[in-house]
Write a protein that holds these residues in place. Structure first.
Motif, PDB file in Angstrom:
ATOM      1  N   ASP A 181      12.741 -11.383   5.346  1.00  0.00           N
ATOM      2  CA  ASP A 181      14.389 -11.327   5.817  1.00  0.00           C
ATOM      3  C   ASP A 181      15.137 -10.196   5.967  1.00  0.00           C
ATOM      4  N   GLY A 182      14.150  -8.958   5.714  1.00  0.00           N
ATOM      5  CA  GLY A 182      14.610  -7.866   6.094  1.00  0.00           C
ATOM      6  C   GLY A 182      15.559  -7.154   4.780  1.00  0.00           C
ATOM      7  N   LYS A 183      15.282  -7.982   3.647  1.00  0.00           N
ATOM      8  CA  LYS A 183      15.920  -7.314   2.212  1.00  0.00           C
ATOM      9  C   LYS A 183      14.858  -7.637   1.203  1.00  0.00           C
ATOM     10  N   ILE A 184      15.105  -6.785   0.048  1.00  0.00           N
ATOM     11  CA  ILE A 184      14.345  -6.982  -0.991  1.00  0.00           C
ATOM     12  C   ILE A 184      15.226  -7.527  -2.182  1.00  0.00           C
ATOM     13  N   ASN A 185      14.953  -8.698  -2.697  1.00  0.00           N
ATOM     14  CA  ASN A 185      15.639  -9.239  -3.553  1.00  0.00           C
ATOM     15  C   ASN A 185      14.838 -10.182  -4.501  1.00  0.00           C
ATOM     16  N   ASP A 186      15.631 -11.066  -5.087  1.00  0.00           N
ATOM     17  CA  ASP A 186      14.659 -12.098  -6.156  1.00  0.00           C
ATOM     18  C   ASP A 186      13.691 -12.820  -5.376  1.00  0.00           C
ATOM     19  N   ALA A 187      14.161 -13.150  -4.282  1.00  0.00           N
ATOM     20  CA  ALA A 187      13.214 -14.404  -3.359  1.00  0.00           C
ATOM     21  C   ALA A 187      12.066 -13.520  -3.011  1.00  0.00           C
ATOM     22  N   ASP A 188      11.810 -12.200  -3.202  1.00  0.00           N
ATOM     23  CA  ASP A 188      10.506 -11.392  -3.002  1.00  0.00           C
ATOM     24  C   ASP A 188       9.836 -11.128  -4.256  1.00  0.00           C
ATOM     25  N   ALA A 189      10.222 -11.894  -5.228  1.00  0.00           N
ATOM     26  CA  ALA A 189       9.557 -11.722  -6.878  1.00  0.00           C
ATOM     27  C   ALA A 189       8.943 -13.003  -7.433  1.00  0.00           C
TER      28      ALA A 189
ATOM     29  N   ALA B  72       1.010  -1.160   0.087  1.00  0.00           N
ATOM     30  CA  ALA B  72      -0.042  -0.030   0.127  1.00  0.00           C
ATOM     31  C   ALA B  72       0.940   1.253   0.113  1.00  0.00           C
ATOM     32  N   ASP B  73       1.994   1.231   0.547  1.00  0.00           N
ATOM     33  CA  ASP B  73       2.851   2.215   0.326  1.00  0.00           C
ATOM     34  C   ASP B  73       3.745   2.695  -0.672  1.00  0.00           C
ATOM     35  N   GLY B  74       3.613   1.707  -1.758  1.00  0.00           N
ATOM     36  CA  GLY B  74       4.131   1.983  -3.245  1.00  0.00           C
ATOM     37  C   GLY B  74       5.601   1.304  -3.261  1.00  0.00           C
ATOM     38  N   LYS B  75       5.687   0.293  -2.080  1.00  0.00           N
ATOM     39  CA  LYS B  75       7.144  -0.182  -2.141  1.00  0.00           C
ATOM     40  C   LYS B  75       7.198  -1.775  -2.195  1.00  0.00           C
ATOM     41  N   PRO B  76       8.099  -2.333  -2.726  1.00  0.00           N
ATOM     42  CA  PRO B  76       7.989  -3.687  -2.734  1.00  0.00           C
ATOM     43  C   PRO B  76       7.876  -4.422  -1.515  1.00  0.00           C
ATOM     44  N   VAL B  77       7.209  -5.243  -1.331  1.00  0.00           N
ATOM     45  CA  VAL B  77       6.858  -6.057  -0.159  1.00  0.00           C
ATOM     46  C   VAL B  77       8.240  -7.181   0.098  1.00  0.00           C
ATOM     47  N   ASP B  78       8.631  -7.262   1.245  1.00  0.00           N
ATOM     48  CA  ASP B  78       9.461  -8.235   1.804  1.00  0.00           C
ATOM     49  C   ASP B  78       8.820  -9.582   2.059  1.00  0.00           C
TER      50      ASP B  78
END
Length: 401
Positions: free
Chosen positions: A318-326, A308-314
């Motif tokens: 794990d505290g990081k945004i990477n391929d595992a969140d996509a 909702a904040d327009g940012k990718p969801v973790d």
């Protein structure tokens, strides 16, 4: 379902089974045709050797990759002060060696531009081969084994050529090599051009032919075109890079130094690498090269979940945004388009770490390979030869082989 319905279903199943058996026994029936350019199984290219296990671009890493069954070993070439080709991914030795721990070289630390990027460290063109040989290779990934750091030396390209020849003889199978002219414009500007040296070494080794087990690659078209004009006859590969992925859209992003070939930047050409993956771009590449080595995201991109904040969801928290969140997106037509242009396709780089695997691969790197094998890629660059081979075996079995 009634008993009669069950009997009918069984009859239909039996009929289908009989038809399938008949088809198998019919002349000409066989495995599903492969979608690769030559109809053969894709190559497994050991990216910098067995770099998932051992510090990259060392004799030990290449030997391990061959032991694991790699079809091809891949190496990046940079140049020493005395003009020797060595296998390092970066001119900046701080990134993959223990040079920072050597007090005798402390005064050589400096800041300079490499392909338009400002870097601080120690650079290969400031060291003789003898000095390079006092350094040890280190792992470039903190998640990978660290116990070998500093134990293995930096090889010359000649030493890797000799290894491939010896291992080909010992194993009875041709171990192909896949050298890259790394930062060729940068080194030319330093007065240390590498292309003529590479051609001469391949010529001396009896490897300067289209049928030789050699692929010569570069991100810079000019380097490939120059070598071809100077009599290099091996298979040539145009590498195609990108910086990252916009997690909101799945679109490729670009930033120095992986936005475009550095020779384009020097010439004031503002186009990015993406022009190379268009039909027109592929047709241009086909004039001087035999294949392309695209970042794998040009074939299957990924897209994150946006909150909702327009940012990718973790997603995995794990505290990081990477391929595992996509999640993987629908594949592009690049493989088919390249094949139509007569070019083979060797995407890079496949890795096992969970942070590098989209959620739909469920933490199993083999699932990612399968997605690309099914699209007809002609080879894969991998840090984990054994995983790539296991996935290839599963895929070949899937096609009836």
């Amino acid at each position: 379902m009634t008993l009669s319905h069950v009997r009918c279903a069984r009859h239909a199943l039996s009929a289908a089974a009989l038809l399938a058996l008949a088809a198998c026994s019919m002349p000409g029936a066989g495995p599903t045709p492969l979608l690769t350019l030559d109809g053969r199984a894709p190559l497994v290219v050991a990216h910098r050797g067995a770099s998932g296990y051992i510090p990259e671009e060392t004799i030990e890493a290449y030997t391990r990759a061959i032991e694991l069954g790699a079809d091809v070993i891949e190496m990046d070439l940079v140049v020493t002060k005395d003009g020797v080709l060595i296998t390092r991914h970066d001119p900046n030795l701080a990134l993959s060696t223990d040079v920072a721990t050597k007090p005798q070289f402390a005064s050589r630390k400096k800041t300079m531009q490499v392909d338009g990027e400002t870097q601080t460290g120690w650079f290969s063109q400031d060291f003789t081969l003898a000095e390079i040989k006092t350094l040890g290779a280190i792992s470039t990934d903190a998640e990978r084994p660290q116990q070998f750091n500093g134990r293995y030396k930096i090889p010359t390209f000649q030493e890797v050529l000799d290894l491939a020849a010896a291992q080909s003889k010992a194993t009875g199978r041709a171990i192909a090599i896949y050298p890259e002219t790394k930062n060729p414009t940068f080194f030319r500007d330093m007065g240390l051009p590498m292309e003529d040296k590479l051609i001469a070494m391949l010529e001396r080794a009896g490897l300067n032919s289209k049928t030789a087990p050699v692929f010569v690659q570069s991100f810079e078209p000019g380097s490939l075109k120059y070598m071809k004009s100077k009599g290099l006859k091996t298979k040539l590969i145009q590498l195609i890079d990108g910086d990252g992925i916009d997690m909101k859209t799945g679109a490729m992003t670009y930033a120095v130094p992986v936005d475009r070939p550095y020779e384009w930047t020097k010439a004031g050409d503002k186009r990015n690498f993406d022009v190379m993956v268009t039909p027109a771009g592929l047709a241009e590449i086909a004039k001087y090269a035999d294949g392309i080595g695209p970042w794998k995201r040009y074939i299957i991109s990924i897209k994150g979940t946006i909150g909702a904040d327009g940012k990718p969801v973790d997603l995995n928290k794990d505290g990081k945004i990477n391929d595992a969140d996509a999640s993987s997106m629908t594949p592009t037509t690049l493989v088919a388009d390249a094949h139509k242009a007569g070019l083979f396709v060797h995407p890079f780089t496949f890795r096992n770490e969970n942070r590098r695997l989209a959620t739909d691969y469920k933490g199993d790197a083999k699932n990612e390979y399968l997605a690309y094998y099914r699209l007809g890629v002609d080879g894969v660059f991998t840090d984990f030869t054994d995983t790539a081979l296991a996935a290839r075996s599963a895929w070949l079995k899937e096609t009836g082989r």
